[in-house]
Every structure is written in structure tokens, then in C-alpha cells.
Design a protein around this motif. Sequence first.
Motif, mmCIF file in Angstrom:
data_model
loop_
_atom_site.group_PDB
_atom_site.id
_atom_site.type_symbol
_atom_site.label_atom_id
_atom_site.label_comp_id
_atom_site.label_asym_id
_atom_site.label_seq_id
_atom_site.Cartn_x
_atom_site.Cartn_y
_atom_site.Cartn_z
ATOM 1 N N LYS A 8 0.833 -1.206 0.000
ATOM 2 C CA LYS A 8 0.000 0.000 0.000
ATOM 3 C C LYS A 8 0.868 1.256 0.000
ATOM 4 O O LYS A 8 0.636 2.183 -0.777
ATOM 5 N N SER A 9 1.862 1.283 0.864
ATOM 6 C CA SER A 9 2.764 2.433 0.925
ATOM 7 C C SER A 9 3.565 2.583 -0.360
ATOM 8 O O SER A 9 3.751 3.691 -0.866
ATOM 9 N N PHE A 10 4.035 1.454 -0.898
ATOM 10 C CA PHE A 10 4.797 1.494 -2.139
ATOM 11 C C PHE A 10 3.936 2.047 -3.276
ATOM 12 O O PHE A 10 4.381 2.907 -4.038
ATOM 13 N N GLU A 15 2.443 6.282 -7.136
ATOM 14 C CA GLU A 15 1.396 7.115 -7.726
ATOM 15 C C GLU A 15 1.590 8.596 -7.428
ATOM 16 O O GLU A 15 1.463 9.432 -8.326
ATOM 17 N N GLU A 16 1.911 8.922 -6.192
ATOM 18 C CA GLU A 16 1.994 10.335 -5.806
ATOM 19 C C GLU A 16 3.326 10.976 -6.156
ATOM 20 O O GLU A 16 3.370 12.093 -6.657
ATOM 21 N N GLN A 17 4.411 10.301 -5.892
ATOM 22 C CA GLN A 17 5.730 10.892 -6.100
ATOM 23 C C GLN A 17 6.225 10.765 -7.534
ATOM 24 O O GLN A 17 6.964 11.610 -8.010
ATOM 25 N N ARG A 23 -2.943 0.909 -12.681
ATOM 26 C CA ARG A 23 -4.292 0.550 -13.141
ATOM 27 C C ARG A 23 -4.916 -0.591 -12.356
ATOM 28 O O ARG A 23 -6.111 -0.752 -12.331
ATOM 29 N N GLN A 24 -4.072 -1.417 -11.753
ATOM 30 C CA GLN A 24 -4.594 -2.559 -11.017
ATOM 31 C C GLN A 24 -3.778 -2.771 -9.750
ATOM 32 O O GLN A 24 -2.703 -2.223 -9.597
ATOM 33 N N GLU A 25 -4.305 -3.586 -8.866
ATOM 34 C CA GLU A 25 -3.613 -3.877 -7.623
ATOM 35 C C GLU A 25 -2.353 -4.687 -7.914
ATOM 36 O O GLU A 25 -2.349 -5.567 -8.771
ATOM 37 N N LEU A 26 -1.287 -4.382 -7.208
ATOM 38 C CA LEU A 26 -0.022 -5.080 -7.433
ATOM 39 C C LEU A 26 -0.056 -6.491 -6.873
ATOM 40 O O LEU A 26 -0.639 -6.748 -5.826
ATOM 41 N N THR A 27 0.607 -7.389 -7.589
ATOM 42 C CA THR A 27 0.787 -8.758 -7.104
ATOM 43 C C THR A 27 2.169 -8.929 -6.497
ATOM 44 O O THR A 27 2.415 -9.897 -5.795
ATOM 45 N N GLY A 28 3.073 -7.993 -6.817
ATOM 46 C CA GLY A 28 4.446 -8.080 -6.346
ATOM 47 C C GLY A 28 5.376 -8.654 -7.398
ATOM 48 O O GLY A 28 6.586 -8.542 -7.294
ATOM 49 N N GLN A 29 4.805 -9.283 -8.407
ATOM 50 C CA GLN A 29 5.611 -9.905 -9.461
ATOM 51 C C GLN A 29 5.918 -8.955 -10.611
ATOM 52 O O GLN A 29 6.632 -9.318 -11.541
ATOM 53 N N LEU A 47 14.378 6.123 -5.806
ATOM 54 C CA LEU A 47 15.505 5.954 -4.893
ATOM 55 C C LEU A 47 15.707 7.181 -4.011
ATOM 56 O O LEU A 47 15.944 7.057 -2.807
ATOM 57 N N VAL A 48 15.619 8.356 -4.610
ATOM 58 C CA VAL A 48 15.799 9.596 -3.855
ATOM 59 C C VAL A 48 14.699 9.717 -2.802
ATOM 60 O O VAL A 48 14.968 10.041 -1.643
ATOM 61 N N HIS A 49 13.469 9.442 -3.185
ATOM 62 C CA HIS A 49 12.355 9.532 -2.223
ATOM 63 C C HIS A 49 12.541 8.517 -1.086
ATOM 64 O O HIS A 49 12.358 8.862 0.089
ATOM 65 N N LEU A 50 12.891 7.275 -1.433
ATOM 66 C CA LEU A 50 13.083 6.258 -0.397
ATOM 67 C C LEU A 50 14.190 6.651 0.575
ATOM 68 O O LEU A 50 14.083 6.408 1.776
ATOM 69 N N GLU A 51 15.233 7.289 0.048
ATOM 70 C CA GLU A 51 16.326 7.704 0.919
ATOM 71 C C GLU A 51 15.944 8.903 1.787
ATOM 72 O O GLU A 51 16.116 8.885 3.000
ATOM 73 N N LEU A 52 15.418 9.937 1.162
ATOM 74 C CA LEU A 52 15.142 11.175 1.895
ATOM 75 C C LEU A 52 13.950 11.069 2.845
ATOM 76 O O LEU A 52 13.969 11.636 3.929
ATOM 77 N N GLU A 53 12.918 10.383 2.431
ATOM 78 C CA GLU A 53 11.699 10.335 3.232
ATOM 79 C C GLU A 53 11.603 9.120 4.159
ATOM 80 O O GLU A 53 10.888 9.157 5.145
#
Length: 84
Positions: A8-10, A15-17, A23-29, A47-53
Motif C-alpha cells: 500500500k505504501s509502495f 502514484e503520488e511521487q 491501473r490494477q492492484e499489485l501482485t508483487g511480481q 531511490l531519492v524519495h526512499l532515501e530522503l523520506e
Amino acid sequence: MNPLLDYKSFCQIVEEQLDVNLRQELTGQEFLRDGLQLDSIRLLQLLVHLELEHGYVLADEQLAQLPQMTVDQLLQSLARKEVV
């Protein structure tokens, strides 16, 4: 730092950043580049968002594999603390 990044967070980050409409729910694959259509610029933004936030910094060996990773592989790398 959030100890675990879930689907959900990913999805929210993508979507936002990155301005990507999932279009559809992720399966992870889904592959980050081909499945989610994240080009080099968007992968860099991710990568920048994951690091900074969230405090995540992928190790160099993980960076080289990022375009070929699935969503699950990326989240598992973060969960296993394969970060610098």
C-alpha cells in the motif's frame, strides 16, 4: 524510518511521487521497469524519495539490479535491511 515498506505504501509512493497511475492492484511480481513502466528517471526519483523520506539507501550491488527487480524483490531487499 519505517521498518517495512508494504504494498500500500509502495503504491502510494509510486502514484503520488512518480506520477504513475497503477491501473490494477499489485501482485508483487511486476518488474519495476517493464511492469510498472518506471524509466531511469523515475527509478532515480524512487531511490531519492526512499532515501530522503524513509531512510533507505540501497547498496551498490542492489542499485545495478534495480531495473530488473520485481516489486517483491525491492521490498524484500528493504525488509532484509540490504541497505547501507
